[in-house]
Design a protein around this motif. Structure first.
Motif, PDB file in Angstrom:
ATOM      1  N   GLU A 252     -73.655 109.579 -13.672  1.00 11.39           N
ATOM      2  CA  GLU A 252     -74.662 109.407 -12.751  1.00 11.39           C
ATOM      3  C   GLU A 252     -75.544 110.874 -12.603  1.00 11.39           C
ATOM      4  OE1 GLU A 252     -73.080 108.855  -9.021  1.00 11.39           O
ATOM      5  OE2 GLU A 252     -72.338 106.970  -9.510  1.00 11.39           O
ATOM      6  N   HIS A 253     -75.000 112.040 -12.939  1.00 14.45           N
ATOM      7  CA  HIS A 253     -75.798 113.240 -12.935  1.00 14.45           C
ATOM      8  C   HIS A 253     -76.670 113.434 -14.192  1.00 14.45           C
ATOM      9  CE1 HIS A 253     -76.906 117.591 -12.473  1.00 14.45           C
ATOM     10  NE2 HIS A 253     -76.363 117.868 -13.726  1.00 14.45           N
TER      11      HIS A 253
ATOM     12  N   TYR B 288     -71.754 118.209  -8.493  1.00 13.22           N
ATOM     13  CA  TYR B 288     -71.634 116.907  -8.460  1.00 13.22           C
ATOM     14  C   TYR B 288     -70.316 116.295  -8.632  1.00 13.22           C
ATOM     15  CZ  TYR B 288     -72.251 117.607 -13.502  1.00 13.22           C
ATOM     16  OH  TYR B 288     -72.148 118.000 -14.623  1.00 13.22           O
ATOM     17  N   LEU B 289     -70.017 115.075  -8.436  1.00 11.00           N
ATOM     18  CA  LEU B 289     -69.070 114.272  -8.597  1.00 11.00           C
ATOM     19  C   LEU B 289     -68.685 113.569  -9.746  1.00 11.00           C
ATOM     20  CD1 LEU B 289     -68.016 113.027  -5.094  1.00 11.00           C
ATOM     21  CD2 LEU B 289     -67.094 115.222  -6.169  1.00 11.00           C
TER      22      LEU B 289
ATOM     23  N   TRP C  71     -66.768 115.979 -18.567  1.00 17.17           N
ATOM     24  CA  TRP C  71     -65.572 115.196 -18.168  1.00 17.17           C
ATOM     25  C   TRP C  71     -64.473 115.858 -17.635  1.00 17.17           C
ATOM     26  CZ3 TRP C  71     -65.375 113.308 -23.981  1.00 17.17           C
ATOM     27  CH2 TRP C  71     -66.445 112.419 -24.332  1.00 17.17           C
ATOM     28  N   SER C  72     -64.387 115.517 -16.352  1.00 17.70           N
ATOM     29  CA  SER C  72     -63.372 116.058 -15.474  1.00 17.70           C
ATOM     30  C   SER C  72     -62.289 114.862 -15.057  1.00 17.70           C
ATOM     31  CB  SER C  72     -63.667 116.980 -14.323  1.00 17.70           C
ATOM     32  OG  SER C  72     -64.571 116.042 -13.330  1.00 17.70           O
ATOM     33  N   LYS C  73     -62.652 113.604 -15.025  1.00 23.41           N
ATOM     34  CA  LYS C  73     -61.956 112.632 -14.511  1.00 23.41           C
ATOM     35  C   LYS C  73     -62.050 111.442 -15.643  1.00 23.41           C
ATOM     36  CE  LYS C  73     -64.329 112.647 -10.895  1.00 23.41           C
ATOM     37  NZ  LYS C  73     -64.939 113.744 -10.838  1.00 23.41           N
ATOM     38  N   PRO C  74     -61.097 110.627 -15.668  1.00 21.44           N
ATOM     39  CA  PRO C  74     -61.131 109.252 -16.467  1.00 21.44           C
ATOM     40  C   PRO C  74     -62.357 108.602 -16.304  1.00 21.44           C
ATOM     41  CG  PRO C  74     -58.774 109.719 -15.706  1.00 21.44           C
ATOM     42  CD  PRO C  74     -59.715 110.725 -15.039  1.00 21.44           C
TER      43      PRO C  74
ATOM     44  N   SER D 219     -71.835 121.765 -18.275  1.00 25.41           N
ATOM     45  CA  SER D 219     -72.793 121.835 -17.319  1.00 25.41           C
ATOM     46  C   SER D 219     -72.422 123.005 -16.462  1.00 25.41           C
ATOM     47  CB  SER D 219     -72.787 120.565 -16.646  1.00 25.41           C
ATOM     48  OG  SER D 219     -73.616 120.740 -15.182  1.00 25.41           O
ATOM     49  N   SER D 220     -73.548 123.777 -16.233  1.00 20.27           N
ATOM     50  CA  SER D 220     -73.470 125.085 -15.425  1.00 20.27           C
ATOM     51  C   SER D 220     -73.281 124.431 -13.932  1.00 20.27           C
ATOM     52  CB  SER D 220     -74.366 125.997 -15.797  1.00 20.27           C
ATOM     53  OG  SER D 220     -75.552 125.519 -15.473  1.00 20.27           O
TER      54      SER D 220
END
Length: 293
Positions: free
Chosen positions: A123-124, A118-119, A161-164, A112-113
């Motif tokens: 949800e995004h 967003y966190l 995906w940046s977090k579990p 995603s550019s």
């Protein structure tokens, strides 16, 4: 106990030479990605796949995974860009699998550019791109219907995906537990900002089916990935985490990957792939010797 493999194009750009090198190391199962007669999987013809299968069989080796690049694209481009490109690639990978006989087909997590805006990617996507997870569902169903297991790997560089919790949420919404598993690329999640601790592994363990290893070192401060390195002097707990993966039987195969990061001045990068292979083999052998298998 798990076997070791390495992405086929890492040890040689020549396909036959790559097979020979891997065979000489003791590798029996293959992960095919690119530089198969100079092509990646998306460009490989069926006749070329048959020729590759013959070379593999001549060496008494087999294919564990076809590592496709399917879905490695920016979701912000919209559904049409994905549908036009990947519908044909999914059909093609199924046709290649009929020839090469892998156990697993890999898909990739999208990018995603707008990742920094967003966190929570689940949800995004739900709010802005509700087509993404259904498209993954369709791909998983199609590939699984062809008699194959599917795995999805966490990528780097603006990955969704940046977090579990994002990975767990995605697989929950995907809702295909018997058809698809998670390939845990340890360094990729680190690249995206989550340092790979034992707790991170424990969170992701229920989803796992495949395990990718890269080294990597931090800089002078903090735990950000800075330098490429071998596995034996990486800054994350390689041995501890790998031993737990083996004890948990979380994967049948461990796949070695090239390290992200900058080239570290003065670091010895000679024979890095073989050094990494020997390091992981020693971990496996030590667990066999102490009865941990």
């Amino acid at each position: 106990m798990a076997q070791i493999t390495i992405l086929n194009d890492m040890v040689s750009q020549d396909f036959a030479a790559s097979l020979d090198i891997q065979k000489s190391w003791g590798i029996q199962v293959l992960d095919l990605r690119q530089n198969i007669f100079g092509k990646n999987l998306a460009g490989l013809t069926i006749d070329e796949a048959k020729a590759a299968a013959e070379q593999i069989a001549e060496r008494d080796m087999s294919v564990y995974c076809l590592s496709s690049g399917i879905f490695l694209n920016d979701i912000e481009l919209g559904r049409e860009a994905f549908a036009n490109r990947y519908d044909a690639e999914i059909e093609h990978i199924i046709q290649l699998a009929e020839v090469l006989k892998p156990k697993v087909v890999r898909l990739l997590s999208a990018r995603s550019s707008k990742r920094d805006a967003y966190l929570d990617s689940v949800e995004h996507m739900e709010a802005n791109h509700p087509w993404v997870i259904p498209m993954y569902r369709e791909a998983v169903d199609r590939i699984h219907s062809a008699g194959l297991q599917v795995t999805i790997e966490n990528e780097a560089k603006k990955c969704i995906w940046s977090k579990p919790n994002e990975i767990i949420g995605f697989f929950r919404e995907l809702n295909r537990p018997d058809k698809v598993s998670f390939t845990f690329d340890v360094q990729n999640i680190w690249f995206e900002g989550t340092f790979p601790t034992m707790d991170v592994y424990r969170e992701l363990r229920p989803l796992m089916g495949y395990y990718h290893l890269k080294g990597g070192q931090t800089g002078e401060s903090g735990d950000k990935l800075v330098w490429q390195s071998a596995l034996d002097d990486a800054s994350w707990p390689v041995a501890e985490l790998t031993k737990q993966v083996l004890a948990d039987k979380a994967t049948e195969v461990i796949c070695l990957n090239p390290s992200h990061g900058e080239v570290k001045p003065g670091y010895d990068y000679n024979n890095l792939d073989k050094r990494n292979y020997d390091y992981v083999k020693n971990i496996i052998d030590s667990m066999n010797e102490d009865g941990s298998s």
